[in-house]
Design a protein around this motif. Structure first.
Motif, short mmCIF file in Angstrom:
data_model
loop_
_atom_site.label_atom_id
_atom_site.label_comp_id
_atom_site.label_asym_id
_atom_site.label_seq_id
_atom_site.Cartn_x
_atom_site.Cartn_y
_atom_site.Cartn_z
N ARG A 72 0.82 -1.21 0.00
CA ARG A 72 0.00 0.00 0.00
C ARG A 72 0.86 1.27 0.00
NH1 ARG A 72 -4.60 -2.19 4.38
NH2 ARG A 72 -5.12 -4.05 3.18
N SER A 75 -0.64 4.96 0.54
CA SER A 75 -1.12 5.17 1.92
C SER A 75 0.05 5.35 2.87
CB SER A 75 -1.98 3.98 2.35
OG SER A 75 -3.09 3.82 1.51
N GLN A 157 -7.36 3.97 8.68
CA GLN A 157 -8.27 3.67 7.57
C GLN A 157 -8.19 4.73 6.46
OE1 GLN A 157 -9.37 0.88 7.07
NE2 GLN A 157 -8.87 0.11 9.11
N MET A 159 -6.18 4.33 4.40
CA MET A 159 -5.98 3.38 3.30
C MET A 159 -7.28 3.18 2.53
SD MET A 159 -3.66 0.58 5.31
CE MET A 159 -2.04 0.99 5.98
N ALA A 160 -8.38 2.96 3.26
CA ALA A 160 -9.69 2.80 2.62
C ALA A 160 -10.14 4.11 1.98
CB ALA A 160 -10.72 2.33 3.65
N SER A 205 -3.11 2.16 -3.07
CA SER A 205 -3.61 2.61 -1.77
C SER A 205 -4.15 1.44 -0.94
CB SER A 205 -4.72 3.65 -1.95
OG SER A 205 -4.22 4.80 -2.59
N LYS A 206 -4.95 0.59 -1.60
CA LYS A 206 -5.49 -0.60 -0.93
C LYS A 206 -5.94 -1.60 -1.98
CE LYS A 206 -8.49 -1.98 2.89
NZ LYS A 206 -9.59 -1.60 3.81
#
Length: 691
Positions: A72, A75, A157, A159-160, A205-206
């Protein structure tokens, strides 16, 4: 109002900004939670002290438990920049997360406008202002949904959030590319470039962003190709092949039989089987939907009591939930022609839950997983509201009141839910209250109580968690965590041997439990059981490649008086942690022990320039051992002017307890510090007498 909107295109953007600040302005004082610790606070490669290409590149591989693998990168890169500018102050992280959520809502708004411009919706004859109003309502409803607090307020989060931001941005650029006239090649190329960049950023990112590709195929099928006729196949050929390309690319990357087989056989560390997860997830997906459309803070939690579905009839809700989920998907397919927006919202929701809510053995339920799947969930509702406002006189009033009530309710729930995220204690007390049968929530709260020195309450929670896990497969994870927490309590109470027993039990029950292994190694080092510590490190090295183990091994060798082996370990670690101050200091300490004082001085000076706190103490130790008394005295005076004596002595006492920390000749340095402090005090007294 219409005139104002026509004249000022930034009014809607301003409204989105106002809503964002109103809803999330109260999270700036919130702290760190749960996975924030391992992913950010203890993730050394992210702790940038200066910006250089090699250190920035290392952040792309900053997996909290392993290395050598791209993880990731976008992120992690954003976390590293946050650390560089604000270290562990959560305010800066929250500001970035709020900004990402705001930007996502704005781009969602623009994407919704573009969807309303597609061929499938032209027969609706929406005016430009109607399209903007529908898109605005859809974006604000998504923005205010309280279920998203777990993605926005929970720092890790991001990342999400970034996956959602770049996915919706890619969709926006893709729609721009498709809707731009063919004679505008420059614009098409620009938008296509934007799409490709955003798609790559989303994937970086994810992992769930891989569903962007089948999502684009879904957009093609619903909004562009649904009116294609067999006799017009020649004219549609390019579009058909583009659709096939998207389907194949998504399918090859994601729907791999090998991956499915591997995931189905990797449930050993979970308290549920592959079958139980597949049977339980439809109930959870419908529960998520209910959280969107019945938005109250009382239904939101970091933990939920979920009864596993062991068969189609146990619990009884299993079969109806599966039937309802399949029914919704079929309904979404059947209404493609008549209700394109509703069809897209349903199918996009289920499609984008495929990664985190099907075969992969993740935890059963987490609310942050809905950020991406819910992007277009409110678009058909917004279009329905727009249609009804143009009907009979009483209908617009009822619809407006209902919509306003729903929006206010969602906003208040979001603000209230953010309060639960104030700190780890408030979050887990809320979770234990809402999910009394959830063992993990109790253990998380026990961890907080231990930090607050409420040891009896923490131990009782560990006992309750173990009882909940007895006789279940969950003992593979819950009981080791409980034993580790008991070990932490014993350690805080000064019962080091007892703590070692608990940590050993946790590690023996779950060999891949990284936190338990690190705690055990730390206590063994403190108890000077160095051979046992090296044995655990060797076992861990076989299980996984983790450069932190090299740092631990080097630290043990230094404590054993084996500087040559320590130096070799630090050089190995340097391949993964280039320019890490801890490695530089460790090499300097090994050089001191080898009697190479000049080489040690160079290394420790370099570490001191990187603001490594132990570097100056080791410089003093090196100069004392090398009989450079003048240099040592100057450094001692400088240190005592910068750091209070009591704090310095406390740091010296606690230095040996950190397993990663470089061991000092504490007795030698303490004596030198006390002499220097006494000398400075006498000098001050003489100056006063002279005056």
């Amino acid at each position: 109002m219409v005139t104002l909107l026509q004249r000022n295109p930034f009014v809607h953007t301003g409204l989105i900004i106002c809503f964002t600040l109103l809803l999330y302005g109260n999270i700036l004082s919130n702290g760190w939670h749960l996975d924030d610790t391992g992913n950010i606070l203890h993730n050394t490669p992210l702790h940038l002290t200066f910006l250089q290409l090699d250190t920035l590149f290392k952040t792309f591989y900053a997996h909290p438990e392993s290395t050598g693998k791209l993880y990731r990168p976008i992120s992690n890169f954003s976390f590293a920049l946050n650390w560089f500018f604000g270290k562990d102050n959560p305010v800066g992280y929250h500001l970035v997360d709020i900004s990402i959520h705001l930007l996502s809502a704005i781009i969602l708004y623009l994407s919704c406008i573009q969807l309303l411009n597609t061929p499938a919706l032209r027969r609706k004859n929406y005016s430009h202002i109607q399209k903007k109003n529908i898109a605005l309502l859809a974006a604000i409803l998504w923005l205010t949904a309280p279920i998203h607090t777990s993605a926005v307020t929970y720092i890790v989060q991001r990342m999400a959030q970034l996956a959602s931001l770049f996915s919706v941005s890619a969709i926006f650029f893709y729609l721009q590319t498709r809707l731009t006239r063919r004679n505008s090649r420059v614009y098409q190329l620009t938008y296509l470039t934007g799409f490709l960049c955003c798609a790559l950023l989303a994937l970086a990112s994810k992992e769930n962003a891989i569903l962007l590709f089948p999502s684009l195929a879904l957009i093609e099928g619903i909004f562009f190709l649904q009116f294609a006729k067999i006799q017009n196949f020649a004219q549609q050929k390019r579009k058909i092949f583009f659709l096939l390309f998207l389907l194949l690319s998504g399918g090859i990357l994601f729907l791999s039989l090998d991956i499915i087989a591997a995931q189905a056989n990797s449930y050993g560390h979970r308290n549920f089987t592959f079958q139980e997860r597949i049977l339980t997830q439809p109930r959870i997906l419908l529960f998520y939907l209910s959280q969107f459309f019945y938005p109250t803070a009382s239904r939101l939690s970091i933990a939920h009591d979920i009864t596993l579905s062991t068969s189609l009839f146990s619990p009884w809700q299993t079969l109806p939930a599966i039937a309802a989920s399949i029914g919704l998907i079929i309904f979404g397919i059947m209404c493609i022609h008549k209700r394109a927006l509703l069809s897209f919202a349903i199918l996009y929701y289920f499609l984008n839950h495929l990664v985190e809510s099907t075969i992969i053995p993740l935890e059963l339920i987490f609310e942050h997983r809905n950020l991406l799947p819910s992007l277009f969930l409110f678009l058909p509702l917004s279009a329905f509201v727009s249609d009804k406002i143009n009907e009979k006189k009483w209908v617009p009033v009822v619809v407006t009141i209902a919509c306003t009530f729903f929006l206010v309710q969602s906003g208040l729930a979001t603000i209230n839910r953010n309060k639960a995220w104030r700190n780890t204690g408030t979050l887990n007390e809320d979770a234990v209250k809402k999910a009394p049968r959830n063992a993990r929530a109790k253990l998380n709260l026990a961890g907080w109580y231990t930090q607050q020195k409420k040891y009896e309450e923490a131990f009782n929670l560990c006992e309750k968690a173990e009882k909940l896990a007895e006789g279940e497969a969950s003992q593979n994870t819950i009981i080791p965590i409980a034993r580790m927490q008991k070990g932490s309590i014993a350690y805080e109470l000064g019962q080091t041997e007892k703590a070692a027993e608990y940590f050993q039990q946790a590690y023996s029950l779950h060999k891949s439990y990284t936190a338990a292994a690190e705690k055990l190694i730390a206590v063994l080092i403190e108890l000077t059981r160095y051979d046992d510590a090296l044995r655990i490190i060797a076992e861990r090295s076989i299980l996984k490649k983790d450069p932190k183990l090299l740092l631990l091994r080097a630290s043990v060798f230094l404590r054993q008086g084996n500087p040559s082996e320590a130096l070799a370990s630090y050089r190995q670690a340097e391949l993964f942690y280039r320019n890490l101050p801890l490695v530089t200091v460790g090499k300097g300490k090994a050089s001191v022990m080898l009697g190479k004082h000049n080489e040690a001085a160079k290394l420790l000076n370099k570490a001191a320039q990187q603001n490594e706190p132990m570097a100056m103490l080791l410089q003093i130790e090196n100069n004392l051992l090398a009989s450079r008394k003048q240099e040592a005295r100057a450094q001692l005076n400088q240190l005592l002017r910068a750091v209070p004596l009591i704090r310095l002595l406390n740091d010296l006492n606690s230095a040996g307890k950190d397993p990663f920390q470089i061991p000092l000749n504490t007795k030698l340095v303490r004596q030198a510090v006390l002499k220097a402090a006494l000398r400075m005090s006498l000098n001050l007294d003489r100056q006063k007498n002279v005056e």
